[in-house]
Every structure is written in structure tokens, then in C-alpha cells.
Design a protein around this motif. Structure first.
Motif, mmCIF file in Angstrom:
data_model
loop_
_atom_site.group_PDB
_atom_site.id
_atom_site.type_symbol
_atom_site.label_atom_id
_atom_site.label_comp_id
_atom_site.label_asym_id
_atom_site.label_seq_id
_atom_site.Cartn_x
_atom_site.Cartn_y
_atom_site.Cartn_z
ATOM 1 N N MET A 1 0.847 -1.195 0.000
ATOM 2 C CA MET A 1 0.000 0.000 0.000
ATOM 3 C C MET A 1 0.877 1.238 0.000
ATOM 4 N N ARG A 2 0.498 2.231 -0.803
ATOM 5 C CA ARG A 2 1.279 3.459 -0.940
ATOM 6 C C ARG A 2 0.556 4.630 -0.294
ATOM 7 N N PHE A 3 1.321 5.489 0.386
ATOM 8 C CA PHE A 3 0.787 6.691 1.015
ATOM 9 C C PHE A 3 1.653 7.879 0.618
ATOM 10 N N GLY A 4 1.036 9.060 0.597
ATOM 11 C CA GLY A 4 1.770 10.261 0.251
ATOM 12 C C GLY A 4 1.285 10.889 -1.030
ATOM 13 N N ALA A 5 1.906 11.999 -1.409
ATOM 14 C CA ALA A 5 1.534 12.726 -2.618
ATOM 15 C C ALA A 5 1.964 11.957 -3.863
ATOM 16 N N ALA A 6 1.187 12.101 -4.912
ATOM 17 C CA ALA A 6 1.477 11.373 -6.148
ATOM 18 C C ALA A 6 2.762 11.850 -6.816
ATOM 19 N N HIS B 1 -6.822 -0.591 7.680
ATOM 20 C CA HIS B 1 -7.919 0.095 8.351
ATOM 21 C C HIS B 1 -7.814 1.601 8.108
ATOM 22 N N PRO B 2 -8.938 2.287 7.877
ATOM 23 C CA PRO B 2 -8.884 3.727 7.595
ATOM 24 C C PRO B 2 -8.153 4.543 8.652
ATOM 25 N N SER B 3 -8.293 4.191 9.932
ATOM 26 C CA SER B 3 -7.632 4.980 10.971
ATOM 27 C C SER B 3 -6.114 4.895 10.859
ATOM 28 N N THR B 4 -5.592 3.698 10.591
ATOM 29 C CA THR B 4 -4.144 3.536 10.400
ATOM 30 C C THR B 4 -3.703 4.222 9.117
ATOM 31 N N ALA B 5 -4.488 4.064 8.055
ATOM 32 C CA ALA B 5 -4.153 4.690 6.780
ATOM 33 C C ALA B 5 -4.087 6.213 6.906
ATOM 34 N N LEU B 6 -4.986 6.797 7.662
ATOM 35 C CA LEU B 6 -4.976 8.248 7.850
ATOM 36 C C LEU B 6 -3.705 8.707 8.567
ATOM 37 N N CYS B 7 -3.244 7.941 9.541
ATOM 38 C CA CYS B 7 -1.999 8.282 10.234
ATOM 39 C C CYS B 7 -0.789 8.130 9.311
ATOM 40 N N LEU B 8 -0.770 7.076 8.522
ATOM 41 C CA LEU B 8 0.332 6.875 7.584
ATOM 42 C C LEU B 8 0.366 7.991 6.549
ATOM 43 N N GLN B 9 -0.790 8.441 6.114
ATOM 44 C CA GLN B 9 -0.835 9.545 5.163
ATOM 45 C C GLN B 9 -0.259 10.812 5.790
ATOM 46 N N TRP B 10 -0.562 11.054 7.051
ATOM 47 C CA TRP B 10 0.005 12.216 7.750
ATOM 48 C C TRP B 10 1.530 12.110 7.797
ATOM 49 N N LEU B 11 2.034 10.944 8.156
ATOM 50 C CA LEU B 11 3.488 10.761 8.211
ATOM 51 C C LEU B 11 4.129 10.948 6.845
ATOM 52 N N ALA B 12 3.437 10.502 5.796
ATOM 53 C CA ALA B 12 3.985 10.611 4.449
ATOM 54 C C ALA B 12 4.052 12.056 3.972
ATOM 55 N N LEU B 13 3.197 12.918 4.506
ATOM 56 C CA LEU B 13 3.106 14.299 4.029
ATOM 57 C C LEU B 13 3.830 15.303 4.912
ATOM 58 N N HIS B 14 4.394 14.852 6.023
ATOM 59 C CA HIS B 14 5.069 15.766 6.947
ATOM 60 C C HIS B 14 6.531 15.380 7.144
ATOM 61 N N ASP B 15 7.345 16.373 7.418
ATOM 62 C CA ASP B 15 8.767 16.159 7.663
ATOM 63 C C ASP B 15 8.956 15.695 9.107
ATOM 64 N N VAL B 16 9.400 14.471 9.265
ATOM 65 C CA VAL B 16 9.620 13.932 10.611
ATOM 66 C C VAL B 16 11.109 13.697 10.879
ATOM 67 N N ALA B 17 11.947 14.148 9.982
ATOM 68 C CA ALA B 17 13.397 13.928 10.131
ATOM 69 C C ALA B 17 13.895 14.542 11.434
ATOM 70 N N ASP B 18 14.688 13.749 12.159
ATOM 71 C CA ASP B 18 15.326 14.172 13.416
ATOM 72 C C ASP B 18 14.319 14.488 14.523
ATOM 73 N N ALA C 1 7.314 3.466 10.618
ATOM 74 C CA ALA C 1 7.223 4.345 9.457
ATOM 75 C C ALA C 1 7.901 5.682 9.736
ATOM 76 N N ALA C 2 7.703 6.227 10.935
ATOM 77 C CA ALA C 2 8.359 7.487 11.294
ATOM 78 C C ALA C 2 9.879 7.339 11.300
ATOM 79 N N LEU C 3 10.366 6.245 11.874
ATOM 80 C CA LEU C 3 11.811 6.012 11.910
ATOM 81 C C LEU C 3 12.385 5.833 10.507
ATOM 82 N N LYS C 4 11.671 5.123 9.648
ATOM 83 C CA LYS C 4 12.143 4.924 8.282
ATOM 84 C C LYS C 4 12.163 6.243 7.506
ATOM 85 N N ARG C 5 11.331 7.183 7.922
ATOM 86 C CA ARG C 5 11.310 8.496 7.276
ATOM 87 C C ARG C 5 12.246 9.481 7.959
#
Length: 256
Positions: free
Chosen positions: A58-63, A98-115, A131-135
């Protein structure tokens, strides 16, 4: 052998909350009055491999940007510069479907979580923390009431080679930690009622200017959950998928 509890209700979206209510979450009589319980014995089987037969990446984030992928065993992702989380959930909640998990993953995909330092409260399989650590997150704490969830999280962290930056803790262990260990991002994908009960504690765990992401909330519950966090946070627009909502916001430096 397992004992399977079948729950029939006019309010199916509350089924998980009703089940967790066995000592963990209270249930209103309105919901409980509509329930019909039935028990049957189910033969044990390899539940993980049964899930893997149907699981797809499954893919999350901007196209137009590298995606965040959740990838079950046996699959490969060829997208250049993508963030790939290899995930086998074990017996814990959290596969991204599940939609609730997918919504959180989408947030992580669209925000800078580095450091950033991250708290995943109610971690399940560890999918959000990993996912946050991998990003690029600096460190993540994964907390859950279920020992199986902590086992699954640790295993998935090792699979993704981020275990050196992940700390797992039970709710009891986490509660004993010093409350002044504020983090940059709190992710809590649980249920509306415990989210409201936990609001003061979770708010205290977010540093001023940090972010909170709340999920496991039906759209009909979003206003009530948001009100519980209003003394501490300024909110973004809600994310929505099917009947579910994601509430996110930024911690004010000065509390109202």
C-alpha cells in the motif's frame, strides 16, 4: 483451539470498543443494549500466513513525491527514493488497511519527521513508529497494553533495521517514566473514549510547537475528542476516510 466471540450490533463501528471494554474501555448502555453474543470454537491455524496470502503493498503520500509504502513479506517496491516499511503484523493490530491507520500513515507521508522524537501510543504492530523512523525520525517510543503488540513491534523494528532507535514499553512501564520527556510528535491510533481520558497525559508529552495525531475516531465522535484536546492544541483540518476521522494539531507554548 480458540474461542471466537461473534458480536452482532446495529453499531458495528463500535465492535472493537465493546470488546476492548472487557476491563480496558467502558461502553455506553446505548451501544451495549443492541449486542447479541455467540460463541463457537475455531480450529487454530497459521493466522499470519493466512493474512499474507491476501496482503498487498500500500502506498501513502503525494502522487508527485516519493511514497511511503507498507510492504508485506514476499513483495518488492521498485519506486525510486520510496520509503518502504516491511511489515508482518503478527497477532497485533496495524497493517495499514484500516482507515484509521491509513490516515496516520498519510500524515506521516506528508510531513517532515526527520530528526524528530516520536511517541506511538497504542502501537499495535509498530507500524506508525517504524514508518516514522524509516522516514528519518531520530527516536521512537512504542507503547501498548498488549504484550503481543510489543513482541510484534520489536520484531518488525528488527526486520526494518530501526530497532536501535526504538524503545518498547508497556503502559505501566511508560507511566512510570518521567513526564518531562516531551517529544516532537505523538501518534495515538486507539479509540475515542480512551483518547479523551488520556488527553492531559498525551498533551503533556508533546513539546511546545510539536504535533499530535489522533485516530481511531469516528467522524461523529471527532468534535468531542477535539474538545478534550482544545486547551493545549491548535488544530488542522481533519483527515477523513470512510466513516473515520484523523485529528491533528500543534501544541501551543502557552496553555489556555
Amino acid at each position: 483451539m480458540f474461542t471466537e466471540l461473534l458480536v452482532t450490533s446495529r453499531y458495528p463501528d463500535f465492535a472493537e470498543e465493546v470488546l476492548l471494554a472487557q476491563g480496558a474501555v467502558s461502553v455506553t448502555m446505548t451501544d451495549a443494549a443492541e449486542l447479541v453474543f455467540e460463541q463457537r470454537t475455531v480450529e487454530d491455524k497459521d493466522w499470519i500466513n493466512a493474512w499474507l496470502q491476501y496482503a498487498k503493498p500500500m502506498r501513502f503520500g503525494a502522487a508527485d513525491a516519493p511514497g511511503l509504502w507498507i510492504c508485506p513479506s514476499g513483495h518488492r517496491i521498485d519506486e525510486a527514493a520510496a520509503t518502504v516499511v516491511q511489515l508482518d503484523p503478527g497477532l497485533a493490530f496495524g497493517t495499514g488497511t484500516h482507515p484509521s491507520t491509513a490516515l496516520c500513515l498519510q500524515w506521516l507521508a506528508l510531513h517532515d519527521v526527520a530528526d524528530k522524537r516520536v511517541l506511538d501510543y497504542g502501537c499495535g504492530s509498530g507500524i506508525l513508529a517504524i514508518a516514522a523512523l524509516k522516514r528519518g525520525a531520530l527516536q521512537a517510543d512504542a507503547v501498548d497494553i498488549d504484550p503481543q503488540a510489543l513482541i510484534a513491534t520489536q520484531g518488525n523494528a528488527e526486520l526494518n533495521r530501526v530497532d536501535s532507535r526504538l524503545r518498547c514499553a508497556s503502559v505501566a512501564q511508560f507511566t512510570e517514566q518521567a513526564v518531562d520527556e516531551a517529544v516532537d510528535i505523538v501518534l495515538a491510533n486507539i479509540l475515542a473514549r480512551p483518547l479523551m481520558q488520556l488527553a492531559p497525559m498525551l498533551a503533556q508529552r508533546v513539546r511546545g510547537g510539536g504535533n499530535i495525531v489522533l485516530a481511531g475516531v469516528l467522524q461523529t465522535q471527532a468534535d468531542e475528542v477535539r474538545s478534550a484536546y482544545a486547551p493545549w492544541f491548535d488544530f488542522d483540518d481533519d483527515g477523513q476516510q470512510e466513516d473515520w476521522a484523523r485529528i491533528s494539531g500543534t501544541r501551543r507554548v502557552k496553555v489556555r
